[in-house]
Scaffold this motif. Structure first.
Motif, mmCIF file in Angstrom:
data_model
loop_
_atom_site.group_PDB
_atom_site.id
_atom_site.type_symbol
_atom_site.label_atom_id
_atom_site.label_comp_id
_atom_site.label_asym_id
_atom_site.label_seq_id
_atom_site.Cartn_x
_atom_site.Cartn_y
_atom_site.Cartn_z
ATOM 1 N N LYS A 68 0.847 -1.196 0.000
ATOM 2 C CA LYS A 68 0.000 0.000 0.000
ATOM 3 C C LYS A 68 0.879 1.242 0.000
ATOM 4 C CE LYS A 68 -3.928 -2.152 2.198
ATOM 5 N NZ LYS A 68 -4.746 -2.302 3.395
ATOM 6 N N LYS A 69 0.633 2.119 -0.990
ATOM 7 C CA LYS A 69 1.325 3.408 -1.049
ATOM 8 C C LYS A 69 0.564 4.450 -0.251
ATOM 9 C CE LYS A 69 2.234 4.807 -5.213
ATOM 10 N NZ LYS A 69 2.353 4.994 -6.662
ATOM 11 N N GLU A 70 -0.740 4.343 -0.248
ATOM 12 C CA GLU A 70 -1.590 5.251 0.518
ATOM 13 C C GLU A 70 -2.695 4.427 1.148
ATOM 14 O OE1 GLU A 70 -3.750 9.522 -0.074
ATOM 15 O OE2 GLU A 70 -4.178 7.998 -1.577
ATOM 16 N N ARG A 71 -2.806 4.539 2.465
ATOM 17 C CA ARG A 71 -3.809 3.767 3.185
ATOM 18 C C ARG A 71 -5.215 4.216 2.827
ATOM 19 N NH1 ARG A 71 -2.242 3.100 9.341
ATOM 20 N NH2 ARG A 71 -4.476 3.171 9.312
ATOM 21 N N TRP A 72 -6.164 3.351 3.140
ATOM 22 C CA TRP A 72 -7.590 3.586 2.952
ATOM 23 C C TRP A 72 -7.952 4.948 3.521
ATOM 24 C CZ3 TRP A 72 -11.791 3.393 6.622
ATOM 25 C CH2 TRP A 72 -13.032 3.082 6.083
ATOM 26 N N ARG A 73 -8.587 5.793 2.698
ATOM 27 C CA ARG A 73 -8.959 7.129 3.146
ATOM 28 C C ARG A 73 -10.242 7.569 2.444
ATOM 29 N NH1 ARG A 73 -8.536 10.946 -0.706
ATOM 30 N NH2 ARG A 73 -7.036 10.637 -2.382
ATOM 31 N N PRO A 74 -10.968 8.493 3.050
ATOM 32 C CA PRO A 74 -12.165 9.006 2.386
ATOM 33 C C PRO A 74 -11.801 9.944 1.245
ATOM 34 C CG PRO A 74 -11.876 10.079 4.515
ATOM 35 C CD PRO A 74 -10.790 9.039 4.391
ATOM 36 N N TRP A 75 -12.705 10.033 0.259
ATOM 37 C CA TRP A 75 -12.545 11.016 -0.816
ATOM 38 C C TRP A 75 -13.872 11.734 -1.017
ATOM 39 C CZ3 TRP A 75 -14.825 10.729 -5.824
ATOM 40 C CH2 TRP A 75 -15.448 9.526 -6.140
ATOM 41 N N THR A 76 -13.784 12.921 -1.597
ATOM 42 C CA THR A 76 -14.961 13.771 -1.765
ATOM 43 C C THR A 76 -15.004 14.341 -3.175
ATOM 44 O OG1 THR A 76 -13.937 15.872 -1.171
ATOM 45 C CG2 THR A 76 -14.699 14.506 0.647
ATOM 46 N N LEU A 77 -16.118 14.984 -3.485
ATOM 47 C CA LEU A 77 -16.228 15.679 -4.766
ATOM 48 C C LEU A 77 -15.550 17.043 -4.713
ATOM 49 C CD1 LEU A 77 -19.928 14.876 -5.770
ATOM 50 C CD2 LEU A 77 -17.829 13.734 -6.509
ATOM 51 N N ASP A 78 -15.623 17.686 -3.557
ATOM 52 C CA ASP A 78 -15.097 19.048 -3.459
ATOM 53 C C ASP A 78 -13.991 19.215 -2.419
ATOM 54 O OD1 ASP A 78 -16.446 18.844 -1.098
ATOM 55 O OD2 ASP A 78 -17.837 20.484 -1.489
ATOM 56 N N GLY A 79 -13.616 18.139 -1.741
ATOM 57 C CA GLY A 79 -12.549 18.218 -0.760
ATOM 58 C C GLY A 79 -12.970 18.681 0.615
ATOM 59 N N LYS A 80 -14.271 18.922 0.826
ATOM 60 C CA LYS A 80 -14.629 19.432 2.141
ATOM 61 C C LYS A 80 -16.008 19.086 2.661
ATOM 62 C CE LYS A 80 -15.418 23.806 -0.123
ATOM 63 N NZ LYS A 80 -14.960 25.145 -0.296
#
Length: 135
Positions: free
Chosen positions: A71-83
């Motif tokens: 894994k280069k980047e662990r499991w994380r949330p993502w969004t459409l607008d970053g906030k």
């Protein structure tokens, strides 16, 4: 009986398939996907709606983890607008392979969550990371 199913029929779900006698009819493509990730410059995104009843995201994640890529980047949330709103989760693996889930989507992600599907594809094609959720 109302559905024409025998009373002694046996069912399995997407668990560990205890009791399932499955014979593969096609070759296992995991070695191919691992080779693509490690030995080529091809970027890969594997995505899954997290409410898909046919191929749930836990099974898809299990399959991706079975490739045994670091894994280069662990499991994380993502969004459409970053906030504002978490629309899914992403894990990035060596070899530029990403596993992305789309929150609240079933099997037909572009139909059920078109904005999230668009942003995922747009980011992938632009070689940009999915926007991180910021509090």
């Amino acid at each position: 009986e109302a559905f024409g199913v025998s009373a002694d029929a046996k069912f399995v779900s997407g668990d560990n398939s205890a009791g399932l006698n499955y014979t593969m009819s096609e070759p296992n493509l995991m070695p191919f996907h691992r080779k693509v990730a490690l030995d080529t410059d091809i970027r890969v995104v594997i995505y899954n709606g997290d409410t898909d009843p046919g191929l749930n995201s836990f099974l898809a994640e299990w399959w991706v983890n079975g490739l045994n890529l670091a894994k280069k980047e662990r499991w994380r949330p993502w969004t459409l607008d970053g906030k504002k709103e978490v629309v899914g989760y992403v894990t990035t693996y060596e070899g530029d392979l990403q596993f992305v889930t789309i929150r609240g989507s079933g099997h037909m992600v572009p139909q059920m969550k078109p904005k999230a599907a668009y942003e995922m594809l747009r980011s992938f094609l632009a070689n940009e990371p999915l926007k991180t959720f910021k509090v």
